[in-house]
Design a protein around this motif. Structure first.
Motif, PDB file in Angstrom:
ATOM      1  N   SER A  16      88.033 -41.982 129.214  1.00 12.19           N
ATOM      2  CA  SER A  16      89.358 -41.602 129.705  1.00 12.19           C
ATOM      3  C   SER A  16      89.287 -40.777 130.985  1.00 12.19           C
ATOM      4  O   SER A  16      90.324 -40.466 131.587  1.00 12.19           O
ATOM      5  CB  SER A  16      90.100 -40.799 128.637  1.00 12.19           C
ATOM      6  OG  SER A  16      89.352 -39.646 128.297  1.00 12.19           O
ATOM      7  N   GLN A  17      88.097 -40.394 131.413  1.00  7.24           N
ATOM      8  CA  GLN A  17      87.924 -39.562 132.604  1.00  7.24           C
ATOM      9  C   GLN A  17      87.539 -40.408 133.808  1.00  7.24           C
ATOM     10  O   GLN A  17      87.047 -41.529 133.671  1.00  7.24           O
ATOM     11  CB  GLN A  17      86.836 -38.499 132.342  1.00  7.24           C
ATOM     12  CG  GLN A  17      87.189 -37.548 131.211  1.00  7.24           C
ATOM     13  CD  GLN A  17      86.046 -36.610 130.874  1.00  7.24           C
ATOM     14  OE1 GLN A  17      84.877 -37.007 130.889  1.00  7.24           O
ATOM     15  NE2 GLN A  17      86.376 -35.369 130.570  1.00  7.24           N
ATOM     16  N   ARG A  18      87.741 -39.837 134.999  1.00  8.02           N
ATOM     17  CA  ARG A  18      87.377 -40.532 136.227  1.00  8.02           C
ATOM     18  C   ARG A  18      86.122 -39.957 136.869  1.00  8.02           C
ATOM     19  O   ARG A  18      85.433 -40.648 137.601  1.00  8.02           O
ATOM     20  CB  ARG A  18      88.537 -40.470 137.228  1.00  8.02           C
ATOM     21  CG  ARG A  18      89.797 -41.157 136.762  1.00  8.02           C
ATOM     22  CD  ARG A  18      89.571 -42.646 136.558  1.00  8.02           C
ATOM     23  NE  ARG A  18      89.186 -43.333 137.768  1.00  8.02           N
ATOM     24  CZ  ARG A  18      90.059 -43.911 138.599  1.00  8.02           C
ATOM     25  NH1 ARG A  18      91.345 -43.858 138.349  1.00  8.02           N
ATOM     26  NH2 ARG A  18      89.628 -44.557 139.664  1.00  8.02           N
ATOM     27  N   GLU A  19      85.880 -38.659 136.624  1.00  5.95           N
ATOM     28  CA  GLU A  19      84.706 -38.057 137.231  1.00  5.95           C
ATOM     29  C   GLU A  19      84.314 -36.778 136.501  1.00  5.95           C
ATOM     30  O   GLU A  19      85.100 -36.199 135.742  1.00  5.95           O
ATOM     31  CB  GLU A  19      84.932 -37.763 138.712  1.00  5.95           C
ATOM     32  CG  GLU A  19      85.997 -36.727 138.994  1.00  5.95           C
ATOM     33  CD  GLU A  19      86.115 -36.456 140.493  1.00  5.95           C
ATOM     34  OE1 GLU A  19      87.068 -35.779 140.880  1.00  5.95           O
ATOM     35  OE2 GLU A  19      85.256 -36.914 141.269  1.00  5.95           O
ATOM     36  N   ARG A  52      75.726 -29.524 142.519  1.00  2.31           N
ATOM     37  CA  ARG A  52      75.713 -30.453 143.655  1.00  2.31           C
ATOM     38  C   ARG A  52      75.885 -31.914 143.223  1.00  2.31           C
ATOM     39  O   ARG A  52      75.806 -32.811 144.056  1.00  2.31           O
ATOM     40  CB  ARG A  52      74.386 -30.309 144.403  1.00  2.31           C
ATOM     41  CG  ARG A  52      74.201 -28.957 145.085  1.00  2.31           C
ATOM     42  CD  ARG A  52      72.888 -28.888 145.869  1.00  2.31           C
ATOM     43  NE  ARG A  52      71.725 -28.920 145.002  1.00  2.31           N
ATOM     44  CZ  ARG A  52      70.902 -29.965 144.891  1.00  2.31           C
ATOM     45  NH1 ARG A  52      71.101 -31.060 145.628  1.00  2.31           N
ATOM     46  NH2 ARG A  52      69.860 -29.903 144.088  1.00  2.31           N
ATOM     47  N   LEU A  53      76.092 -32.139 141.959  1.00  2.48           N
ATOM     48  CA  LEU A  53      76.216 -33.497 141.425  1.00  2.48           C
ATOM     49  C   LEU A  53      77.661 -33.815 141.086  1.00  2.48           C
ATOM     50  O   LEU A  53      78.375 -32.982 140.527  1.00  2.48           O
ATOM     51  CB  LEU A  53      75.361 -33.653 140.167  1.00  2.48           C
ATOM     52  CG  LEU A  53      73.888 -33.286 140.254  1.00  2.48           C
ATOM     53  CD1 LEU A  53      73.228 -33.500 138.897  1.00  2.48           C
ATOM     54  CD2 LEU A  53      73.188 -34.092 141.321  1.00  2.48           C
ATOM     55  N   ASN A  54      78.048 -35.041 141.432  1.00  6.21           N
ATOM     56  CA  ASN A  54      79.365 -35.534 141.048  1.00  6.21           C
ATOM     57  C   ASN A  54      79.220 -36.982 140.622  1.00  6.21           C
ATOM     58  O   ASN A  54      78.665 -37.797 141.358  1.00  6.21           O
ATOM     59  CB  ASN A  54      80.341 -35.428 142.223  1.00  6.21           C
ATOM     60  CG  ASN A  54      81.692 -36.051 141.897  1.00  6.21           C
ATOM     61  OD1 ASN A  54      81.889 -37.258 142.055  1.00  6.21           O
ATOM     62  ND2 ASN A  54      82.619 -35.243 141.418  1.00  6.21           N
ATOM     63  N   ALA A  55      79.703 -37.291 139.437  1.00 10.17           N
ATOM     64  CA  ALA A  55      79.642 -38.663 138.943  1.00 10.17           C
ATOM     65  C   ALA A  55      81.057 -39.185 138.781  1.00 10.17           C
ATOM     66  O   ALA A  55      81.942 -38.486 138.281  1.00 10.17           O
ATOM     67  CB  ALA A  55      78.899 -38.735 137.618  1.00 10.17           C
ATOM     68  N   SER A  56      81.270 -40.417 139.215  1.00  4.45           N
ATOM     69  CA  SER A  56      82.575 -41.052 139.070  1.00  4.45           C
ATOM     70  C   SER A  56      82.454 -42.286 138.192  1.00  4.45           C
ATOM     71  O   SER A  56      81.376 -42.859 138.049  1.00  4.45           O
ATOM     72  CB  SER A  56      83.125 -41.448 140.443  1.00  4.45           C
ATOM     73  OG  SER A  56      82.329 -42.472 140.996  1.00  4.45           O
ATOM     74  N   LEU A  57      83.592 -42.670 137.614  1.00  2.00           N
ATOM     75  CA  LEU A  57      83.631 -43.832 136.740  1.00  2.00           C
ATOM     76  C   LEU A  57      84.864 -44.671 137.063  1.00  2.00           C
ATOM     77  O   LEU A  57      85.982 -44.153 137.091  1.00  2.00           O
ATOM     78  CB  LEU A  57      83.676 -43.403 135.271  1.00  2.00           C
ATOM     79  CG  LEU A  57      83.847 -44.502 134.231  1.00  2.00           C
ATOM     80  CD1 LEU A  57      82.663 -45.455 134.248  1.00  2.00           C
ATOM     81  CD2 LEU A  57      84.045 -43.910 132.842  1.00  2.00           C
ATOM     82  N   ASP A  58      84.636 -45.950 137.324  1.00  2.00           N
ATOM     83  CA  ASP A  58      85.724 -46.898 137.516  1.00  2.00           C
ATOM     84  C   ASP A  58      85.494 -48.044 136.542  1.00  2.00           C
ATOM     85  O   ASP A  58      84.732 -48.979 136.830  1.00  2.00           O
ATOM     86  CB  ASP A  58      85.750 -47.396 138.962  1.00  2.00           C
ATOM     87  CG  ASP A  58      86.918 -48.331 139.224  1.00  2.00           C
ATOM     88  OD1 ASP A  58      87.210 -48.607 140.402  1.00  2.00           O
ATOM     89  OD2 ASP A  58      87.557 -48.802 138.252  1.00  2.00           O
ATOM     90  N   LYS A  59      86.155 -47.972 135.393  1.00  5.33           N
ATOM     91  CA  LYS A  59      85.911 -48.986 134.365  1.00  5.33           C
ATOM     92  C   LYS A  59      86.399 -50.358 134.801  1.00  5.33           C
ATOM     93  O   LYS A  59      85.786 -51.370 134.475  1.00  5.33           O
ATOM     94  CB  LYS A  59      86.599 -48.578 133.067  1.00  5.33           C
ATOM     95  CG  LYS A  59      85.933 -47.433 132.353  1.00  5.33           C
ATOM     96  CD  LYS A  59      86.360 -47.367 130.899  1.00  5.33           C
ATOM     97  CE  LYS A  59      87.851 -47.290 130.749  1.00  5.33           C
ATOM     98  NZ  LYS A  59      88.269 -47.272 129.336  1.00  5.33           N
TER      99      LYS A  59
END
Lengths: 113, 111
Positions: free
Chosen positions: A53-56, A61-68
């Motif tokens: 349900s999350q986008r990022e 210094r780390l950032n992860a994104s999710l585009d299902k």
């Protein structure tokens, strides 16, 4: 059947550069997407976990994104350091199949001083 | 911090031997896993357990069995070791929707 692919297989960058690691998955019905770090000869260390349900998610210094919808996740590393040199793996946990998390083969990162 | 301890970092065995790999976690996690990791193939799930005496096959269970008699301990057994079982073996544990915590791995060579 879920497949997780990571490109590139290896990456070498100079210290201080911002970089993006890519992960793609074939089945969008995932429970979560995780990024791990693995140092040579060691086990995996969890970096970030993104719920479906999350986008990022961000940690330092780390950032992860999710585009299902597109079946993609990216791990962004800001201001890379030699200590970031390791293999980075992403893993998708499906809604079905219990705990059968599917791992990518990883991206081996080398940050040059 | 969660600690997952694998009994051996390196192990050399001969074909046909029965091999035991042990894993212990100290955080009362109900779920435990055994993976093998091979170059270019990523991690592949062999077996997992969601409770004492409970087990489920993963993607590559052939040639392996597991035992979970106590909550903190999950053992992987190679019934009759073969050279194609030479690999890095990783144990992990988790609870609820938390990330999996991994041990440092056992590099197993079958000669």
């Amino acid at each position: 059947k879920q497949e997780v692919t990571q490109i590139p297989a290896a990456l070498s960058v100079p210290e201080g550069e911002n970089l993006v690691l890519n992960c793609s998955f074939t089945d969008s019905a995932i429970y979560n997407l995780q990024w791990f770090r693995q140092d040579p000869g060691k086990g995996l260390t969890s970096l970030l976990l993104i719920q479906s349900s999350q986008r990022e998610q961000t940690s330092g210094r780390l950032n992860a994104s999710l585009d299902k919808s597109s079946g993609r996740s990216t791990l962004y590393i800001a201001a890379s350091q030699p200590g970031d040199s390791a293999t980075y793996l992403c893993a998708a946990e499906p809604y079905t199949g219990g705990f059968k998390t599917i791992f990518g083969a990883g991206t081996r990162l080398f940050v040059k001083a | 911090d969660v600690k997952v301890t694998q009994s051996s970092r390196y192990l050399v065995k001969r074909t046909g031997e029965k091999v035991f790999l042990e894993c212990v976690q100290d955080m009362d996690h109900e779920n435990m896993f055994w993976y093998r990791q091979d170059p270019g193939l990523g991690l592949r799930l062999i077996y997992f357990s969601y409770d004492v005496k409970m087990k489920e096959k993963g993607d590559i269970p052939e040639g392996y069995s597991v035992s979970r008699e106590k909550k903190e301990r999950f053992s992987l057994i190679l019934e009759s070791a073969s050279t194609n079982q030479t690999s890095m073996y990783l144990c992990a544990s988790t609870t609820g929707n938390q990330p999996q915590h991994f041990g440092d791995g056992t590099r197993l060579s079958i000669l």
